[in-house]
Design a protein around this motif. Sequence first.
Motif, PDB file in Angstrom:
ATOM      1  N   TRP A 239       0.870  -1.189   0.000  1.00 25.25           N
ATOM      2  CA  TRP A 239       0.000   0.000   0.000  1.00 25.25           C
ATOM      3  C   TRP A 239       0.897   1.225   0.000  1.00 25.25           C
ATOM      4  O   TRP A 239       1.514   1.560   1.000  1.00 25.25           O
TER       5      TRP A 239
ATOM      6  N   PRO B 150       0.235   4.787  -2.067  1.00 24.49           N
ATOM      7  CA  PRO B 150      -0.465   5.558  -3.096  1.00 24.49           C
ATOM      8  C   PRO B 150       0.460   6.321  -4.024  1.00 24.49           C
ATOM      9  O   PRO B 150       0.190   6.415  -5.226  1.00 24.49           O
TER      10      PRO B 150
ATOM     11  N   PHE C 136      -2.048  -0.329  -4.349  1.00 22.52           N
ATOM     12  CA  PHE C 136      -3.266  -0.315  -3.541  1.00 22.52           C
ATOM     13  C   PHE C 136      -3.690  -1.732  -3.170  1.00 22.52           C
ATOM     14  O   PHE C 136      -4.728  -2.229  -3.606  1.00 22.52           O
TER      15      PHE C 136
ATOM     16  N   ARG D 273     -10.150   6.761  -1.665  1.00 29.51           N
ATOM     17  CA  ARG D 273      -9.530   7.745  -0.766  1.00 29.51           C
ATOM     18  C   ARG D 273      -8.545   8.621  -1.524  1.00 29.51           C
ATOM     19  O   ARG D 273      -8.476   9.828  -1.294  1.00 29.51           O
ATOM     20  N   GLU D 274      -7.818   8.043  -2.440  1.00 29.26           N
ATOM     21  CA  GLU D 274      -6.789   8.776  -3.182  1.00 29.26           C
ATOM     22  C   GLU D 274      -7.357   9.522  -4.383  1.00 29.26           C
ATOM     23  O   GLU D 274      -6.926  10.634  -4.700  1.00 29.26           O
ATOM     24  N   HIS D 275      -8.329   8.924  -5.082  1.00 27.77           N
ATOM     25  CA  HIS D 275      -8.780   9.466  -6.367  1.00 27.77           C
ATOM     26  C   HIS D 275     -10.267   9.820  -6.415  1.00 27.77           C
ATOM     27  O   HIS D 275     -10.750  10.297  -7.453  1.00 27.77           O
TER      28      HIS D 275
END
Length: 322
Positions: A52, A54, A59, A84-86
């Motif tokens: 994990w 990012p 991921f 959460r990231e995108h």
Amino acid sequence: MLIVTHGGKFHADDAWAVAVLMLLYPEAELVRTRDPAIIAKADVAIDVGGVWDPAAGRFDHHQKGFDGARVSGVPYASAGLVWREHGARCVALLAERHAGHRLSDEAAQQMAYAIDADVVQYLDLSDVGAARNAPGSYGLSAIVSGFNPNWMDEQRLGYGAAAEAYRDAQFRRVLGLLTDLMINAVKYRVGAVLAVEQVRHAEVLEGGRVLFLRNAALPWTAVVRKEMPKVLFVISYNLAEQRHMIHTVPVSAESFDARADLPAAWAGLRDADLAAVTGVPDAGFCHNGRFIAAAKSFDGILEMARQALREVDAGSAVGSAV
């Protein structure tokens, strides 16, 4: 860009994560494999690879020691990690493309949080075994799982290349389904945000006790219930049916009780019968539950609103006298 996720049976969490990235990078190549050499070459590796990170486009949540979780304590799987990231970028893209509305960075992020709470967290919970489905027997996790080949498909196709090709095709179908779901989720929320402003600035009549909306499709109940305590009835114009409506205002989202009901004498009446009772020639109907009624003209529905208000006032006067 090369996006890699695992081959074999797919789940809602990896499918959602891939759908998000394919929206953002539509020209990307997608490969489903567990081959370490291909995973190592990936620009983004989802639900596979044991990392994990990012910033490095990794991921996965299966590795020993992984303890990623939301502030609420709900653990992350690949859907949540990618969202959460995108997620905010995905929301902003869909809002502009499908709702014609440009969101601020903060609004897009808040909308992404809302979709995580409504949808994504349940995909993660199902994947990590904390919840059976997301939610219910026909929740999203169960629906996605059902696109995998079952034993009859595998018996028909064999267990080699033909079965995997079929599975890959089914995975692509799921990506389309999840993409449509994301589009609808964003359009709904953008529409709700824009509707709030229209409802807040709508015309008030009869001393503030009646609100008039020029489009009956606007979602108004939450705004009126929370911000307009004087409003007893909402009248609106139904563009599709070309008639005016009168609605009662529910006292809460969980209750069928209204601040004030329509007159008992109207209940269940239609057309000439309702016209005879109200004196409104173009009266259309009143629901037996007395929470909605209709008339063709604005003048007709306004007269019905005034009659409803007079009955409320008469009832209040009787109550005070007692």
